[in-house]
Design an enzyme around this catalytic site. Structure first.
Site: not given
Ligand code: SF4
Length: 429
Positions: A236, A230, A64, A227
């Site tokens: 969305c 997706c 991280e 998209c």
């Protein structure tokens, strides 16, 4: 006032996930996609296979920190070398800062490596080698661990049901819920944290958080999101708005009765999450209307003169003088060619004089400004500084030693230079 508050409250629900059925469906769709499509990454393998909780948390923590501001493709090699050299907190705690800087060289934002090692020392000396077990304690007890990193470690390593918000998550959530106010503003950031905590899957929090970030990194990307591929497009609102506009346009084309365009903005003035009235939805941008950021501050412009001093070493090989930067501030503790900041618009002659004076302090003997050869300029962009290095060289005839009274300096061969803790900017020089 009560009416306005009521309108605002109902308007805000447009920016929320308030339907438990939809939340469940979103978790299911996102996790199914993640199981099918996730990238195979070394820290994911370690997090999934390491049985010891402290080792697992350490492995996630290192990844991280390395991934902050740095691309996955760049991090993989650094991560593998790091974990090979320091597989546990205990081994890292015993490393010197010099070794950490050497391994970190080229990864940028050097204070991250330094703080990681300081925090590892703290865990070993003050917490008996045991990593804190919750996001709250990780953030409270470990230097350099902020809210995001703490949430990532706790959810991935310990299965704590806590959300995360990073750049990828901001983008995805802002699009999912048409949040167009400045995504760096405290009101929006608070809202996104609340949303991330509400959405996170209770039984697979680590996978859910990684899935949300993975979606932002590979599908819901900044400029040309995919998209059509997706897995959560039906949840969305930005995508739905684009679809409605397309349907509206085609109906108009065929002169059919135009449907009412159900605008997804709140419609209530003063919503702290909608785009500002002065910058409404722009149809040409589609889903990339979101997120929005306030104009970025221009980076500071800086010029620095630097000199590659060269001598013939006792083995006959060419050697170059490196000096160490101060232990705090930009590029803390890294090695560089002797460098001096320059005032803007300084004439070349004055630049030489400034650099010659600076070199004299290192070499303990006068340096003729006229002997400096101008090689060229190198530009390097730090996050907040647009830095130009004006590069000179100076070959020295005799075996010169630098002033030992000054802060650390050493002569290195070209090979040693590349193995040293030097910044990418100095490698360019
Ligand atoms: Fe992002 Fe498009 Fe998916 Fe919406 S549909 S989350 S904008 S990729």
């Amino acid at each position: 006032a009560a009416l306005l508050a009521g309108t605002l409250a109902s308007a805000l629900t447009l920016h929320l996930f308030s339907d438990p059925v939809e939340i469940k469906a979103l978790r299911r769709d996102l996790l199914a996609w993640y199981d099918r499509c996730k990238r195979d990454l070394p820290w994911r393998t370690l997090a999934a296979t390491e049985p010891d909780a402290d080792r697992r948390a350490y492995a996630v923590w290192v990844s991280e920190i390395m991934l902050q501001q740095t691309q996955v493709a760049t991090v993989i090699d650094y991560y593998n070398r790091w974990m090979q050299k320091w597989p546990t907190l205990q081994t890292l705690a015993q490393a010197s800062l010099e070794e950490v800087n050497e391994l970190w060289a080229g990864l940028g934002y050097y204070s991250r490596g330094k703080r990681l090692q300081e925090a590892a020392r703290k865990v070993v000396s003050e917490l008996a080698g045991r990593m804190p077990r919750t996001a709250e304690d990780l953030q409270k007890l470990l230097p350099g661990v902020g809210r995001y990193t703490a949430g990532a470690i706790a959810s991935i390593s310990y299965g704590q049901a806590t959300g995360v918000v990073d750049g990828n998550v901001i983008r995805v959530l802002c699009r999912l819920r048409c949040i167009g106010a400045d995504s760096n503003s405290p009101a929006v950031i608070d809202h996104l944290w609340d949303m991330a905590n509400a959405l996170v899957d209770r039984s697979r929090p680590g996978d859910f958080n990684q899935a949300l970030m993975e979606l932002g990194a590979t599908v819901c990307v900044p400029k040309a999101p995919l998209c059509g591929d997706c897995p959560v497009k039906q949840h969305c609102r930005a995508w739905r708005r684009v679809e409605k506009e397309l349907a509206f346009a085609s109906q108009k084309l065929f002169r059919k009765p135009a449907p009412v365009l159900d605008v997804e903005d709140c419609g209530a003035g003063g919503c702290p999450l909608c785009p500002p009235a002065t910058e409404p939805w722009d149809s040409s941008l589609g889903v990339t209307n979101f997120p929005r950021k306030a104009a970025k501050k221009q980076p500071r412009v800086a010029r620095t003169a630097t000199c590659v001093l060269e001598r013939r070493g006792c083995q006959g090989a060419l050697e170059y003088l490196l000096v160490q930067r101060p232990s705090s501030g930009l590029l803390a503790g890294l090695w560089e060619f002797p460098s001096v900041p320059l005032a803007q618009d300084l004439q070349e002659e004055k630049q030489r004089e400034a650099l010659a004076d600076h070199l004299q302090a290192w070499l303990g003997q006068p340096v003729p400004a006229g002997g400096l050869q101008l090689i060229g300029e190198v530009v390097h962009i730090f996050s907040h500084i647009h830095q130009t290095y004006v590069v000179y060289s100076l070959p020295l005839d005799e075996d010169v030693t630098s002033d030992p009274a000054s802060s650390p300096s050493r002569w290195v061969t070209e090979e040693e230079f590349h193995a040293s803790a030097v910044s990418t900017a100095m490698k360019k020089v």
